[in-house]
Design an enzyme around this catalytic site. Structure first.
Site, PDB file in Angstrom:
ATOM      1  N   ILE A  99       0.812  -1.219   0.000  1.00  0.00           N
ATOM      2  CA  ILE A  99       0.000   0.000   0.000  1.00  0.00           C
ATOM      3  C   ILE A  99       0.843   1.265   0.000  1.00  0.00           C
ATOM      4  O   ILE A  99       0.310   2.370  -0.069  1.00  0.00           O
ATOM      5  CB  ILE A  99      -0.958   0.031   1.207  1.00  0.00           C
ATOM      6  N   GLY A 131       8.593   3.748  -0.256  1.00  0.00           N
ATOM      7  CA  GLY A 131       9.487   4.894  -0.214  1.00  0.00           C
ATOM      8  C   GLY A 131      10.917   4.444  -0.394  1.00  0.00           C
ATOM      9  O   GLY A 131      11.193   3.264  -0.639  1.00  0.00           O
ATOM     10  N   SER A 132      11.848   5.380  -0.252  1.00  0.00           N
ATOM     11  CA  SER A 132      13.253   5.063  -0.452  1.00  0.00           C
ATOM     12  C   SER A 132      13.813   4.201   0.663  1.00  0.00           C
ATOM     13  O   SER A 132      14.829   3.548   0.493  1.00  0.00           O
ATOM     14  CB  SER A 132      14.072   6.361  -0.547  1.00  0.00           C
ATOM     15  N   GLY A 146      11.691   2.123   2.822  1.00  0.00           N
ATOM     16  CA  GLY A 146      10.828   1.068   3.309  1.00  0.00           C
ATOM     17  C   GLY A 146       9.605   0.840   2.444  1.00  0.00           C
ATOM     18  O   GLY A 146       9.310   1.614   1.530  1.00  0.00           O
ATOM     19  N   VAL A 191       5.384  -0.444   2.811  1.00  0.00           N
ATOM     20  CA  VAL A 191       4.267  -0.645   3.731  1.00  0.00           C
ATOM     21  C   VAL A 191       3.289  -1.629   3.104  1.00  0.00           C
ATOM     22  O   VAL A 191       2.923  -1.492   1.937  1.00  0.00           O
ATOM     23  CB  VAL A 191       3.550   0.682   4.050  1.00  0.00           C
ATOM     24  N   ASP A 226       6.782  17.125  10.477  1.00  0.00           N
ATOM     25  CA  ASP A 226       6.542  16.797   9.068  1.00  0.00           C
ATOM     26  C   ASP A 226       5.051  16.618   8.805  1.00  0.00           C
ATOM     27  O   ASP A 226       4.638  15.682   8.131  1.00  0.00           O
ATOM     28  CB  ASP A 226       7.304  15.529   8.680  1.00  0.00           C
TER      29      ASP A 226
END
EC number: 2.7.11.1
Length: 534
Positions: free
Chosen positions: A208, A211-212, A214, A216, A360
């Site tokens: 789902i 990213g760089s 990890g 998910v 963030d």
């Protein structure tokens, strides 16, 4: 005078006291600063001042000069007036106790996201950096997931959302997942004919997010059958470990649950086919201590590259996607907007009460669940968060439960976040928890008026406001840094229906001076008042 994001007491590297003191959330840059000059250690305020506005302006201007800017798309209507043109003063970034860089730093998770603004890290001793990694600037420039030339975004028509991939296809496309020796025990479906094998702890269903650092997955818990989200992080680089530990420490520091903060279930450390449940501050676990040391020293401690190590974060599953997907796929609904505004302010007040600064906040990091029949927001992704621990008396360690800590007087110096949501003082590198209030103001303003732009790298439509300066679009925080007296036109669109109370509250949240912004607790009270009156 408020607390500083200051180094803690010195301790021999690798020892239990070293880990016990430094696992409070310090980055490697901050640890290096703590071993710098005695004068800097004796006066945190002077050290912060040395990194003030005069020394920081060259770097942002140099970074801006290198960016490729794009024009707004055809038909884009953005009446927000920009600041006067002209060349900006150069800003130079300086970092105390800077470490000599020996190789490029690994990339960060998402485009546009900026992380700890420290000196450059030394390259891992036992693992060479990946060839595609972004190089760190020679002057100790901010590390991020973008190329050094940050691309501007342009307001253009919406792009369709990406569909989920089946777990089998995700694993086939993910070489990292394929080479994990212990994944069959930890997170794969039970193989056919394996009646005598142990039941896997979690069975992956679909990817789902990616990213760089990890991936998910949607997963099912083997015992309870509950749907969960599992984030898999490969710990082959200190950068990945630092992000993972920051999120782990922030979520495990919460003593109570909040319905608008994503629920953390457990963290599993996997290495050489063995899985071990991790707990914060567990000094009896050598793997955990080495993981902390990897983050602090900026070099691989856990072993050779041939021995893959992974962290698995198990959290509650949010089936509604993120705030971008939810809002932009539906017609505007004032009642939903009010509900989301109340939920967001409640979540930030809860985090600040527990001494956590998110740093963030953006629509990508706000998830949605509708299991109760109504949409519930969940603030997530605490990789850049900061747990503001109190300064204890001499001879005692800081206590994260110190109720005397005021996050609005705890000064932070690491410039991090996503540029279109960063407060002016974050660009300067000297800020408090009031930076979260600014980011929240950008999100709420964009949500009410449906103001969007397109990320030039991911081509994804994002909620976010900006300033037009000629043919360029500039983050609001950056524009206010250049011209603090600039007036924000809220609402931007004439057809937008917005009460006077909400208008004034948004202007206060987006004040250039953080002292003019409400804190999270005042914001929660005022938001209740203006939404009831609207």
């Amino acid at each position: 005078m408020g607390h500083q994001e200051s180094p803690l007491a010195r301790a021999p590297a690798g020892g239990a006291a070293y880990v016990k003191r430094l696992c409070k959330g310090l980055s490697w840059r901050e640890h290096v600063e703590s071993h710098g000059s005695l004068g800097a250690q004796a006066s945190p305020a002077s050290a912060a001042a040395a990194e003030g506005s005069a020394t920081r302006r060259a770097r942002a201007a140099t970074s801006r000069a290198a960016r490729s800017r794009r024009q707004p798309g055809p038909g884009a209507d953005h009446p927000q007036a920009g600041a006067p043109g002209g060349k900006r003063a150069a800003r130079k970034w300086r970092c105390a106790g800077q470490v000599t860089i020996q190789g490029p730093a690994p990339p960060r998770p998402r485009a546009g996201r900026r992380d700890e603004a420290g000196g450059a890290r030394a390259a891992p001793l036992l693992l060479p950096p990946p060839p595609a990694a972004m190089e760190t600037g020679k002057d100790g420039a901010r590390r991020g997931t973008q190329s050094p030339e940050r691309k501007r975004r342009s307001p253009v028509p919406r792009a369709p959302s990406t569909k989920l991939r089946p777990a089998a296809a995700a694993r086939a496309m993910d070489p990292v997942a394929a080479e994990a020796p212990g994944e069959a025990f930890l997170a794969r479906r039970r193989p056919e004919g394996g009646g005598g094998s142990a039941r896997p702890r979690y069975s992956l269903l679909a990817e789902i997010g990616r990213g760089s650092y990890g991936v998910v997955y949607e997963a099912v818990a083997g015992r309870s059958g509950a749907r969960v989200a599992v984030k898999k992080i490969r710990c082959d680089a200190p950068e990945n470990v630092e992000l993972a530990l920051a999120e782990f420490w922030a979520l495990t520091s919460l003593k109570r649950r909040h319905q608008n903060v994503v629920q953390f279930e457990e963290c599993v450390l996997q290495r050489n086919g063995l899985a071990q449940r991790m707990s914060h501050g567990n000094k009896s676990s050598q793997l955990y201590l080495r993981l902390v040391e990897t983050s602090l020293k900026g070099e691989r401690i856990l072993g050779y590259a041939e021995e893959p190590c992974y962290l698995w974060f198990v959290m509650e599953f949010c089936e509604g996607g993120d705030l971008n997907q939810y809002v932009l796929s539906r017609r505007p609904d004032p009642a939903t907007n009010k509900s989301f505004m109340l939920q967001l302010t409640s979540a930030i007040a809860f985090l600040h009460k527990n001494h956590i600064v998110h740093r963030d906040l953006k629509p990508d990091n706000i998830l949605i669940t509708e299991r109760s029949g109504t949409p519930i927001l969940k603030v997530a992704d605490f990789g850049l968060s900061k747990v503001c621990a109190g300064l204890a008396p001499r001879g005692k360690e800081g206590n994260q439960d110190n109720k005397n800590v005021n996050v609005n007087k705890y000064w932070l110096s690491s410039a991090c976040g996503s540029d279109f949501y960063m407060a002016p003082e974050v660009w300067e590198g000297h800020y408090t928890a009031k930076a979260d209030i600014f980011a929240l103001g950008i999100i709420i303003w964009a949500m009410i008026e449906r103001i969007t732009f397109i990320d030039s790298e991911t081509k994804k439509e994002l909620l976010g406001t900006y300033i037009k300066q000629g043919t360029e679009i500039v983050p609001v925080g950056e524009a206010l840094l250049e011209n603090p007296k600039m007036e924000l036109h809220i609402p931007q669109k004439r057809r937008t229906s917005m009460s006077e109370g909400i208008k004034q509250l948004l202007k206060d949240m987006l004040a250039a001076n953080p002292q003019d912004r409400p804190d999270a607790f005042e914001l929660e009270t005022r938001m209740d008042q203006v939404t009831c009156a609207a």
